[in-house]
Design an enzyme around this catalytic site. Structure first.
Site, PDB file in Angstrom:
ATOM      1  N   HIS A 173     -39.908  15.213 -39.952  1.00 50.80           N
ATOM      2  CA  HIS A 173     -39.919  15.302 -38.490  1.00 50.80           C
ATOM      3  C   HIS A 173     -38.753  16.191 -38.045  1.00 50.80           C
ATOM      4  O   HIS A 173     -37.637  16.044 -38.537  1.00 50.80           O
ATOM      5  CB  HIS A 173     -39.776  13.894 -37.907  1.00 50.80           C
ATOM      6  CG  HIS A 173     -39.512  13.860 -36.438  1.00 50.80           C
ATOM      7  ND1 HIS A 173     -38.400  13.249 -35.893  1.00 50.80           N
ATOM      8  CD2 HIS A 173     -40.215  14.367 -35.391  1.00 50.80           C
ATOM      9  CE1 HIS A 173     -38.431  13.364 -34.580  1.00 50.80           C
ATOM     10  NE2 HIS A 173     -39.522  14.043 -34.235  1.00 50.80           N
ATOM     11  N   HIS A 206     -33.967  21.853 -31.224  1.00 48.40           N
ATOM     12  CA  HIS A 206     -34.105  20.421 -30.925  1.00 48.40           C
ATOM     13  C   HIS A 206     -32.836  19.989 -30.200  1.00 48.40           C
ATOM     14  O   HIS A 206     -31.848  19.602 -30.829  1.00 48.40           O
ATOM     15  CB  HIS A 206     -34.313  19.590 -32.200  1.00 48.40           C
ATOM     16  CG  HIS A 206     -34.663  18.165 -31.906  1.00 48.40           C
ATOM     17  ND1 HIS A 206     -34.152  17.109 -32.631  1.00 48.40           N
ATOM     18  CD2 HIS A 206     -35.470  17.618 -30.965  1.00 48.40           C
ATOM     19  CE1 HIS A 206     -34.632  15.972 -32.145  1.00 48.40           C
ATOM     20  NE2 HIS A 206     -35.428  16.259 -31.139  1.00 48.40           N
TER      21      HIS A 206
END
Length: 316
Positions: free
Chosen positions: A31, A106
């Site tokens: 992930h 991110h």
């Protein structure tokens, strides 16, 4: 200590598994695969709310965002060597830079996409029967020019290793080996229609539980799997917990790994070990910090259950 997963585990699968559709196999993934490094000096990304971007002028806020943006410890090379074959990729341009450069993102900006893809290609050059899934599922601040640059970059780096989009049920390791294909690119944008090697995002659904509760997560994963047989697609079970604001405040100094992941991964791993692959079962499973438990080994080991189905019953 967990047994080391062979770096050539796909190439080592026998004909009983390599002839099955890839959508039926159990495949480990990560992930936010690129988040092993994020730049604390970079601007806050467009994936964050405007209020967070304003607060990030305070140095301490950026340190906090970094603690909660990093979801992996292993580099691409290390993930590949440990058995990971699916990569969750989120990309963006940078407003503070001129030009068409593209970065992973991110919360904070990570490495250049070109550098990450080159690292993956280097591994594939030395492991000719391994196949990776590159899932470009979030795009931020991307103009048509940025998309064109990224698509050209994929073609330049991987070349003939790229697999043309086709019916998912027809894709097996054996069929890809015959064609020399090692890279399947999933592109969650309408631009996927413009290039033969871009698989539409709908062929790689990855339902997201968006919860801090491990029990709620497991119920969600089971529910998503119950719907899977209606679709002719790959399937990602996101075995991850997502922090909320109160989670971050409670674990202010600790970060994601120590607050949510460490204590819940053993429970998630037990769920994984209870699963079975197949068109009605698990396919790709993703995790944070994939090295903390024997995650990749457990997922890959599920494929042995498919061989048991083919073993004839002994005659009395």
């Amino acid at each position: 200590m967990a047994e080391k997963v062979p770096a050539d585990w796909m190439g080592s699968l026998g004909p009983g598994l390599s002839a099955l559709p890839l959508a039926n196999l159990a495949i480990p993934g990560s992930h936010d695969s690129f988040s092993f490094w994020v730049d604390e000096e970079s601007p806050i990304g467009a994936d964050q709310a405007a209020s967070v971007r304003r607060l990030a002028r305070i140095a301490l806020v950026k340190k906090l965002i970094k603690k909660w943006s990093v979801t992996q410890s292993l580099t691409f090379k290390e993930q590949l060597e440990s058995g990971i074959r699916y990569f969750d990729l989120r990309v963006s341009s940078r407003a503070d830079e001129a030009g068409e450069e593209i970065y992973f993102l991110h919360g904070l900006f990570g490495m250049k996409v070109r550098d990450g893809l080159t690292a993956i290609n280097t591994f594939l050059r030395h492991h000719g029967r391994e196949v990776v899934f590159l899932d470009f599922n979030h795009f931020y601040a991307m103009t048509h020019g940025h998309h064109t640059r990224l698509i050209d970059m994929l073609q330049e780096i991987f070349g003939s290793k790229l697999g043309t989009a086709e019916h998912v049920e027809n894709v097996t390791l054996q069929s890809l080996w015959k064609k020399g294909v090692q890279v399947l690119v999933f592109y969650h944008s309408g631009l996927s229609r413009e290039c033969a090697f871009l698989w539409p995002g709908r062929t790689m659904p990855a339902p997201w539980a968006n919860t801090t509760s491990v029990q709620e997560l497991l119920r969600f994963l089971e529910s998503a799997l119950s719907e899977r047989s209606k679709l002719s697609t790959f399937h990602v079970s996101q075995a991850i917990l997502t922090p909320r604001l109160h989670t971050v405040l409670r674990g202010f100094k600790a970060g994601l790994k120590d607050t949510l992941v460490h204590r819940n991964l053993p429970i998630i791993l037990s769920w994984i070990k209870s699963q079975k692959p197949g068109i009605k079962g698990v396919n790709i499973i993703t995790s944070d910090f994939v090295e903390l438990v024997d995650f990749a080994e457990a997922v890959i080991g599920l494929n042995n259950l498919l061989l048991e189905d083919e073993t004839p019953t002994a005659q009395s």
